[in-house]
Design a protein around this motif. Structure first.
Motif, PDB file in Angstrom:
ATOM      1  N   GLY A 351       0.786  -1.231   0.000  1.00 18.14           N
ATOM      2  CA  GLY A 351       0.000   0.000   0.000  1.00 18.14           C
ATOM      3  C   GLY A 351       0.813   1.273   0.000  1.00 18.14           C
ATOM      4  O   GLY A 351       0.466   2.247  -0.664  1.00 18.14           O
ATOM      5  N   HIS A 352       1.940   1.266   0.734  1.00 19.41           N
ATOM      6  CA  HIS A 352       2.688   2.531   0.720  1.00 19.41           C
ATOM      7  C   HIS A 352       3.473   2.719  -0.572  1.00 19.41           C
ATOM      8  O   HIS A 352       3.348   3.789  -1.191  1.00 19.41           O
ATOM      9  CB  HIS A 352       3.598   2.720   1.925  1.00 19.41           C
ATOM     10  CG  HIS A 352       4.121   4.124   1.870  1.00 19.41           C
ATOM     11  ND1 HIS A 352       3.479   5.187   2.404  1.00 19.41           N
ATOM     12  CD2 HIS A 352       5.176   4.621   1.177  1.00 19.41           C
ATOM     13  CE1 HIS A 352       4.130   6.288   2.111  1.00 19.41           C
ATOM     14  NE2 HIS A 352       5.138   5.984   1.349  1.00 19.41           N
ATOM     15  N   PRO A 353       4.223   1.732  -1.049  1.00 23.92           N
ATOM     16  CA  PRO A 353       4.813   1.919  -2.387  1.00 23.92           C
ATOM     17  C   PRO A 353       3.752   2.313  -3.405  1.00 23.92           C
ATOM     18  O   PRO A 353       4.018   3.084  -4.323  1.00 23.92           O
ATOM     19  CB  PRO A 353       5.412   0.542  -2.687  1.00 23.92           C
ATOM     20  CG  PRO A 353       5.755  -0.005  -1.352  1.00 23.92           C
ATOM     21  CD  PRO A 353       4.664   0.472  -0.438  1.00 23.92           C
ATOM     22  N   GLN A 400       5.090   0.834   8.009  1.00 29.23           N
ATOM     23  CA  GLN A 400       4.475   0.708   9.331  1.00 29.23           C
ATOM     24  C   GLN A 400       3.968   2.031   9.892  1.00 29.23           C
ATOM     25  O   GLN A 400       3.321   2.049  10.938  1.00 29.23           O
ATOM     26  CB  GLN A 400       5.462   0.053  10.299  1.00 29.23           C
ATOM     27  CG  GLN A 400       5.639  -1.443  10.008  1.00 29.23           C
ATOM     28  CD  GLN A 400       5.648  -2.280  11.280  1.00 29.23           C
ATOM     29  OE1 GLN A 400       6.056  -1.800  12.311  1.00 29.23           O
ATOM     30  NE2 GLN A 400       5.138  -3.497  11.197  1.00 29.23           N
ATOM     31  N   HIS A 401       4.180   3.149   9.147  1.00 29.04           N
ATOM     32  CA  HIS A 401       3.589   4.415   9.642  1.00 29.04           C
ATOM     33  C   HIS A 401       2.066   4.366   9.529  1.00 29.04           C
ATOM     34  O   HIS A 401       1.363   5.163  10.107  1.00 29.04           O
ATOM     35  CB  HIS A 401       4.192   5.634   8.944  1.00 29.04           C
ATOM     36  CG  HIS A 401       3.913   5.765   7.483  1.00 29.04           C
ATOM     37  ND1 HIS A 401       4.846   6.235   6.588  1.00 29.04           N
ATOM     38  CD2 HIS A 401       2.823   5.467   6.726  1.00 29.04           C
ATOM     39  CE1 HIS A 401       4.339   6.263   5.381  1.00 29.04           C
ATOM     40  NE2 HIS A 401       3.121   5.793   5.435  1.00 29.04           N
ATOM     41  N   HIS A 402       1.567   3.370   8.800  1.00 29.81           N
ATOM     42  CA  HIS A 402       0.106   3.203   8.744  1.00 29.81           C
ATOM     43  C   HIS A 402      -0.407   2.434   9.954  1.00 29.81           C
ATOM     44  O   HIS A 402      -1.617   2.315  10.148  1.00 29.81           O
ATOM     45  CB  HIS A 402      -0.282   2.454   7.469  1.00 29.81           C
ATOM     46  CG  HIS A 402      -0.017   3.239   6.236  1.00 29.81           C
ATOM     47  ND1 HIS A 402      -0.897   4.169   5.743  1.00 29.81           N
ATOM     48  CD2 HIS A 402       1.068   3.278   5.432  1.00 29.81           C
ATOM     49  CE1 HIS A 402      -0.380   4.721   4.657  1.00 29.81           C
ATOM     50  NE2 HIS A 402       0.813   4.203   4.454  1.00 29.81           N
ATOM     51  N   LEU A 403       0.536   1.890  10.723  1.00 27.82           N
ATOM     52  CA  LEU A 403       0.148   1.028  11.852  1.00 27.82           C
ATOM     53  C   LEU A 403       0.538   1.649  13.182  1.00 27.82           C
ATOM     54  O   LEU A 403       0.549   0.967  14.213  1.00 27.82           O
ATOM     55  CB  LEU A 403       0.827  -0.343  11.676  1.00 27.82           C
ATOM     56  CG  LEU A 403       0.689  -0.975  10.281  1.00 27.82           C
ATOM     57  CD1 LEU A 403       1.469  -2.272  10.195  1.00 27.82           C
ATOM     58  CD2 LEU A 403      -0.772  -1.206   9.939  1.00 27.82           C
TER      59      LEU A 403
HETATM   60 CU   LIG Z   1       2.152   5.319   3.717  1.00 30.49          CU
END
Ligand SMILES: [Cu+2]
Length: 662
Positions: A351-353, A400-403
């Protein structure tokens, strides 16, 4: 060694290998979109029936009681979708040549290449990268407008915190469909149309490396779009575009449409990326050194690496989710020993890439266009390239900044805070390069350039608000609120979609020989720019005030701001309607020819006719200088389109011989 060559003899007319032959059959029996639809419907019915049979849903005793066919409802749907996809591709003729070769028969279409004319080719599995580019362009506009209409439905619901247009169930379905449709399909909104159409011409090639794979990557998108939309008929899915487990395992059959469609798009973009990477590495014309590669091509290569590295993770995640839903495997099911936290990590590792898959193409377009309208070389070309590579690499180290608020080991937070904030540095390179190019330039404020400037403005707001979210303390407050939603609409819609619009106004004359109406373009631009900011800027405040995402009730004191946002979103929708009117009006009704080089661009793609000849070039050009030498004294032409035979053939023959041996 391969850098300086292109295998001349493999060049069919039309830049690619010829399409699936007709063999004298009537048009309705020749593979095209109509036979694909028949194949899909038949496939779905067969698959559904097979699923019913296997799960004993037909009343027949469950043949395989030991096989954990846990959830009978999902198997028929999942098998239906799977065979529908195979039927769709078979109907298009995608497997024909493979099967022919397997039985030793020649592949189809020999000598048929020049029949690649007329509108019919756009409804077929065509192997000319220019046809595929146009197919992607029209497809993406349809997908974007559909997802945009869903957004307007959401804003209509949010006009009042208490009076409802939809039920909460339907509202969350619309939110999920909008988010998933945008995030899964807009991955290809620039790579699809412009990457496939322009990259070969920009590097001086007559074709792409894998025309069949390229065409396949496009024809998977309508299927993904339709499967996702069909979710509405199955009760939709209540978990937004992120599909967190265990909700995505427990949800009703509508969730199958989400997992199959998203997984299918993972395949499509991985294929598209693979083709572009090999094309750029192996098919550059003599003289097209890496240091002369157009910035747009750099952005396509870096995006394509994210495609091939991140999309398989998405596919694996969706596949495991489907298995948990159908065969009761326990990848993400905590109660069976699996881990829902694992799902979050697998999802965001893709998701982040993915957010940079959505940003990099925009960086590529604006960096490609601003020298043309500033009439100055691109400032610090290498820094721009480093910026794109830096962003691509770092994008794998931040997920992991989404977590931060959902399960991360607290000791990991500082690390992911730092890696996330580091991304601002290569992103800043893109801005430094722009500032250096704008510096003392006589800017031509044509429509494409206006969209470029707006992209820089919007993405800056998106980037700065992102810094807040990368900080754990601030993120703890903002997580799950409209502040986050405003942030990623500024980066994705404000960045990517504004760049997409710049690309259309700039390259449509090249792709079709027809220019979009400039006056309508100016109306489109100003209404879109003002309405966009009027829609999303207040949402930072609404989010700060605590309004959560994905729910249709909110604190009544926020109604004023929400109404302002909803009405602004209607103007935003109207600006997109203006664009569609301009697109149809200019390309279908008025059709004002624009054969030359309306922007006086030095880009290699503008050195050939508009639209380009079937072969792109009469012969392989020799590239002589950078495409950005505007205002440079005694600047060399960008390429010699008719180099003396000796120059090219020598290079080609030596590399070609090596290839044959390989
Ligand atoms: Cu992100």
């Amino acid at each position: 060694m391969a850098i300086e060559t292109q295998p001349e003899r493999a060049q069919g007319a039309g830049g690619g290998l010829p399409a699936e032959g007709g063999g004298g059959r009537p048009w309705w029996a020749r593979p095209a979109i109509h036979t694909a639809i028949v194949g899909a419907v038949v496939g779905y019915l067969l698959g559904h029936a097979l699923g019913d049979y296997l799960t004993g849903a037909t009343g027949a005793a469950n043949q395989y009681p030991n096989v954990p066919l846990s959830d009978s409802e999902d198997w028929p749907i999942v098998l239906g979708y799977t065979l529908a996809i195979i039927g769709w591709l078979a109907g298009l003729g995608v497997f024909n040549d493979i099967l022919r070769q397997m039985v030793g028969r020649p592949i189809s279409g020999n000598g048929r290449a020049h029949q690649n004319s007329g509108l019919a080719r756009f409804f077929r599995y065509e192997l000319d990268h220019k046809v595929v580019g146009i197919q992607y362009l029209v497809g993406m506009i349809i997908y974007f407008c559909t997802a945009g209409l869903l957004a307007m439905a959401m804003r209509t619901e949010l006009l009042s915190p208490v009076n409802h247009v939809f039920t909460s169930q339907v509202y969350i379905e619309i939110v999920g469909e909008h988010g998933t449709m945008m995030m899964m399909l807009m991955t290809s909104v620039i790579v699809g149309p412009f990457g496939n159409y322009l990259v070969p011409i920009m590097i001086g090639s007559k074709r792409v490396a894998f025309p069949r794979i390229e065409a396949l990557s496009f024809w998977l998108t309508p299927m993904a779009f339709l499967i996702l939309l069909s979710g509405f008929m199955l009760g939709g899915f209540p978990f937004g575009w992120t599909g967190y487990a265990p909700l995505s395992i427990q949800a009703t059959v509508g969730a199958d449409s989400y997992a199959v469609a998203f997984g299918l798009m993972g395949v499509s973009v991985a294929l598209a990326g693979f083709n572009i990477i090999v094309t750029v590495i192996c098919y550059r014309a003599p003289g097209m050194r890496w240091g002369r590669l157009p910035m747009f091509v750099w952005s396509m290569v870096s995006t394509s690496f994210l495609f091939v590295l991140a999309a398989p993770v998405l596919f694996a995640g969706m596949y495991m989710l489907i298995m948990d839903r159908t065969a009761q495997t326990a990848f993400f099911e905590d109660s069976l020993g699996g881990s829902s936290y694992l799902y979050e990590n697998v999802f965001w590792f893709f998701g982040h890439p993915e957010v940079y898959i959505l940003a990099l193409p925009g960086f590529g377009i604006v960096s490609e266009l601003i020298p043309v309208f500033c009439r100055k070389p691109l400032f610090a070309y290498k820094v721009a390239g480093a910026g794109m590579i830096g962003v691509s690499l770092l994008s794998f180290f931040v997920w992991q900044h989404h977590l931060f608020d959902s399960g991360i080991n607290p000791d990991m937070r500082p690390l992911f805070m730092v890696t996330t904030e580091l991304i601002s540095i290569p992103t800043g390179f893109i801005y430094l390069v722009a500032l250096g190019t704008f510096w003392k330039a006589k800017i031509r404020f044509r429509v494409p350039m206006l969209f470029c400037i707006a992209m820089y403005f919007n993405f800056l707001i998106g980037g700065i608000s992102g810094v807040y979210l990368s900080d754990v303390p601030a993120d703890t407050t903002e997580h799950g609120s409209f502040f986050v939603m405003a942030h990623f609409h500024y980066t994705i819609m404000g960045g990517l979609i504004f760049a997409f619009m710049a690309g259309i106004y700039y390259w449509l004359p090249k792709m079709t020989g027809i220019k979009l109406n400039e006056k309508l373009g100016l109306w489109h631009f100003w209404i879109m720019f003002i309405a966009f900011n009027s829609t999303f800027l207040p949402l930072f405040a609404v989010g700060d005030a605590g309004q959560p995402r994905r729910v249709f009730e909110y604190a009544t004191n926020l109604q004023g701001l929400n109404d302002w946002v909803s009405i602004s979103s209607y103007f935003l929708g109207f600006s997109i309607l203006l664009f569609v009117i301009n697109f149809v009006w200019s390309t279908v009704i008025v059709r004002e020819r624009e054969v030359g080089n309306p922007w006086q661009s030095r880009g290699l793609e503008w050195q050939v006719s508009s639209p380009p000849p079937a072969d792109n070039f009469d012969q392989i050009p020799v590239v002589l200088s950078s495409p950005y030498d505007y205002g440079v004294k005694d600047a060399q032409p960008v390429a010699d389109l008719h180099p003396p035979a000796g120059v090219v053939t020598a290079a080609i023959m030596s590399a070609d011989a090596a290839r044959v041996e390989a």
